[in-house]
Design an enzyme around this catalytic site. Structure first.
Site, PDB file in Angstrom:
ATOM      1  N   GLU A 126     -23.262  61.449  47.422  1.00 27.65           N
ATOM      2  CA  GLU A 126     -22.401  60.735  48.376  1.00 27.65           C
ATOM      3  C   GLU A 126     -21.148  61.578  48.628  1.00 27.65           C
ATOM      4  O   GLU A 126     -20.563  62.123  47.693  1.00 27.65           O
ATOM      5  CB  GLU A 126     -22.011  59.364  47.814  1.00 27.65           C
ATOM      6  CG  GLU A 126     -20.994  58.591  48.625  1.00 27.65           C
ATOM      7  CD  GLU A 126     -21.454  58.307  50.040  1.00 27.65           C
ATOM      8  OE1 GLU A 126     -20.680  58.615  50.982  1.00 27.65           O
ATOM      9  OE2 GLU A 126     -22.577  57.798  50.212  1.00 27.65           O
ATOM     10  N   ASP A 129     -21.558  66.915  50.224  1.00 31.61           N
ATOM     11  CA  ASP A 129     -22.206  66.697  51.513  1.00 31.61           C
ATOM     12  C   ASP A 129     -23.710  66.875  51.341  1.00 31.61           C
ATOM     13  O   ASP A 129     -24.169  67.912  50.869  1.00 31.61           O
ATOM     14  CB  ASP A 129     -21.658  67.707  52.526  1.00 31.61           C
ATOM     15  CG  ASP A 129     -22.159  67.474  53.932  1.00 31.61           C
ATOM     16  OD1 ASP A 129     -23.146  66.729  54.109  1.00 31.61           O
ATOM     17  OD2 ASP A 129     -21.568  68.036  54.865  1.00 31.61           O
ATOM     18  N   ASP A 173     -26.617  57.501  58.997  1.00 31.93           N
ATOM     19  CA  ASP A 173     -25.921  57.376  60.280  1.00 31.93           C
ATOM     20  C   ASP A 173     -26.886  57.771  61.393  1.00 31.93           C
ATOM     21  O   ASP A 173     -27.457  58.864  61.363  1.00 31.93           O
ATOM     22  CB  ASP A 173     -24.705  58.308  60.282  1.00 31.93           C
ATOM     23  CG  ASP A 173     -23.770  58.056  61.463  1.00 31.93           C
ATOM     24  OD1 ASP A 173     -24.261  57.698  62.562  1.00 31.93           O
ATOM     25  OD2 ASP A 173     -22.548  58.222  61.300  1.00 31.93           O
ATOM     26  N   LYS A 210     -25.888  59.444  70.049  1.00 26.83           N
ATOM     27  CA  LYS A 210     -25.737  60.299  71.231  1.00 26.83           C
ATOM     28  C   LYS A 210     -26.633  61.535  71.115  1.00 26.83           C
ATOM     29  O   LYS A 210     -26.725  62.148  70.056  1.00 26.83           O
ATOM     30  CB  LYS A 210     -24.282  60.708  71.401  1.00 26.83           C
ATOM     31  CG  LYS A 210     -23.357  59.535  71.728  1.00 26.83           C
ATOM     32  CD  LYS A 210     -21.931  59.987  71.944  1.00 26.83           C
ATOM     33  CE  LYS A 210     -21.042  58.787  72.286  1.00 26.83           C
ATOM     34  NZ  LYS A 210     -19.624  59.181  72.476  1.00 26.83           N
ATOM     35  N   THR A 253     -30.811  48.323  49.505  1.00 27.57           N
ATOM     36  CA  THR A 253     -29.447  48.829  49.470  1.00 27.57           C
ATOM     37  C   THR A 253     -28.505  47.684  49.848  1.00 27.57           C
ATOM     38  O   THR A 253     -28.937  46.620  50.326  1.00 27.57           O
ATOM     39  CB  THR A 253     -29.249  49.980  50.470  1.00 27.57           C
ATOM     40  OG1 THR A 253     -29.257  49.453  51.807  1.00 27.57           O
ATOM     41  CG2 THR A 253     -30.345  51.027  50.324  1.00 27.57           C
ATOM     42  N   GLU A 254     -27.203  47.897  49.659  1.00 29.11           N
ATOM     43  CA  GLU A 254     -26.229  46.880  50.085  1.00 29.11           C
ATOM     44  C   GLU A 254     -26.349  46.617  51.580  1.00 29.11           C
ATOM     45  O   GLU A 254     -26.327  45.464  52.024  1.00 29.11           O
ATOM     46  CB  GLU A 254     -24.795  47.342  49.763  1.00 29.11           C
ATOM     47  CG  GLU A 254     -24.448  47.374  48.299  1.00 29.11           C
ATOM     48  CD  GLU A 254     -24.717  48.731  47.673  1.00 29.11           C
ATOM     49  OE1 GLU A 254     -24.264  48.948  46.537  1.00 29.11           O
ATOM     50  OE2 GLU A 254     -25.386  49.584  48.306  1.00 29.11           O
ATOM     51  N   TYR A 255     -26.462  47.688  52.353  1.00 25.61           N
ATOM     52  CA  TYR A 255     -26.556  47.563  53.803  1.00 25.61           C
ATOM     53  C   TYR A 255     -27.811  46.789  54.196  1.00 25.61           C
ATOM     54  O   TYR A 255     -27.765  45.897  55.047  1.00 25.61           O
ATOM     55  CB  TYR A 255     -26.577  48.950  54.434  1.00 25.61           C
ATOM     56  CG  TYR A 255     -26.602  48.954  55.947  1.00 25.61           C
ATOM     57  CD1 TYR A 255     -25.429  49.060  56.686  1.00 25.61           C
ATOM     58  CD2 TYR A 255     -27.805  48.841  56.640  1.00 25.61           C
ATOM     59  CE1 TYR A 255     -25.457  49.061  58.069  1.00 25.61           C
ATOM     60  CE2 TYR A 255     -27.839  48.828  58.019  1.00 25.61           C
ATOM     61  CZ  TYR A 255     -26.668  48.938  58.731  1.00 25.61           C
ATOM     62  OH  TYR A 255     -26.694  48.927  60.102  1.00 25.61           O
TER      63      TYR A 255
END
Length: 215
Positions: free
Chosen positions: A69, A96, A118, A122, A192-194
Site C-alpha cells: 500500500e 508503489d 482505481d 478517462k 475487502t472493506e470497500y
C-alpha cells in the site's frame, strides 16, 4: 480520493518495524526472512485498511502474505488491526505497487491479488490501470510459472477493459464471474472493506488468470 493524514501514523509505523517496512528494496531476495517460516508468497497490491489480507492470512497459515500500500495513513490503520491479533505469516509494505518488479525477484510470488483498484476511467489514463500491459509486464516477471492473478472490482468498465487487456496479452482465464456474490464461489470469498460497503449497489466482478509461457 484524498486521504486525510494521520499525525500518529509515521511514529506508529516506526515503532512496529517487525510487521511493516517502508524500505522494501532492502528485502529484495530476502522476504522470507521476515516471516516465521518459509512458505509460498502471496501479494496484494493496494491493500487499503487490511481487512482482506488479514483474513486471508488467518485462513491460510501455510502461506506467507504481503500487503502493499502506498498511503502511509491507510497502512497504519491496517497495522493497528494486525497488532490486535499478530500473525506470523503477514507483512505490510509501504511502496508503489507499480514497482513490484523492483522489490521481488523473478518468479518469487505465487499469487497476486488486485482488489478494487482505481478504475482511471478517462481513456488518456488507461496506462495507469493496474491491468494495463505496462503493469502486466511487471506481474509476469515476479509471478512463478504456476502463479496467477486474482482481480476483483465493482466497476464494469474496468472489468471489461481488464478482460480485453489480459486476453490481448495472451493470458489464460481460469475463472470469470459477472456477479461473484451470487455465485457458489462466494461462500469462500473474503471481502475487502470497500467490497463490504458497496456490493449492495451492484455486482462484484472477478477473474482469475495466469500467464501463458509463450505470452
Amino acid at each position: 480520493m484524498r486521504i486525510r493524514k494521520k499525525p500518529w501514523a509515521d511514529q506508529f509505523i516506526s515503532d512496529n518495524e517487525k510487521y511493516v517496512t517502508d524500505e522494501p528494496k532492502k528485502y529484495l531476495g530476502k522476504w522470507q526472512e521476515r516471516f516465521e517460516k518459509q512458505q509460498p508468497l502471496y501479494v496484494e497490491v493496494g491493500t487499503g485498511k487490511g481487512q482482506f489480507i488479514i483474513e486471508m492470512a488467518k485462513r491460510n497459515p501455510h502461506i506467507n502474505f504481503i500487503g502493499v500500500e502506498i498511503q502511509r495513513s491507510v497502512i497504519a490503520v491496517a497495522l493497528k488491526k494486525l497488532l490486535n491479533d499478530p500473525l506470523p505469516n503477514l507483512q505490510l509494505v509501504i511502496t508503489d505497487g507499480g514497482d513490484i518488479n523492483e522489490i521481488f525477484y523473478p518468479k518469487e510470488v505465487a499469487k497476486l491479488f488486485l482488489n478494487f483498484s482505481d478504475p482511471w476511467p478517462k481513456k488518456r489514463h488507461a496506462k495507469r490501470r493496474l491491468t494495463s500491459p505496462r503493469f502486466l509486464d511487471t506481474y509476469k516477471e515476479v509471478l512463478s510459472d504456476d502463479g496467477n492473478i486474482e482481480f476483483k472490482t465493482d466497476n464494469r468498465g474496468l472489468f471489461e477493459y481488464s478482460l480485453t487487456s489480459l486476453n490481448n496479452y495472451g493470458m489464460k482465464f481460469e475463472y470469470v464471474s459477472l456477479d461473484l456474490h451470487k455465485s457458489p464461489e462466494n461462500e469462500e470469498n473474503v471481502e475487502t472493506e470497500y467490497e463490504q460497503k458497496f456490493s449492495k449497489k451492484g455486482p462484484i466482478y472477478k477473474l482469475i488468470a495466469r500467464f501463458n509461457e509463450a505470452s
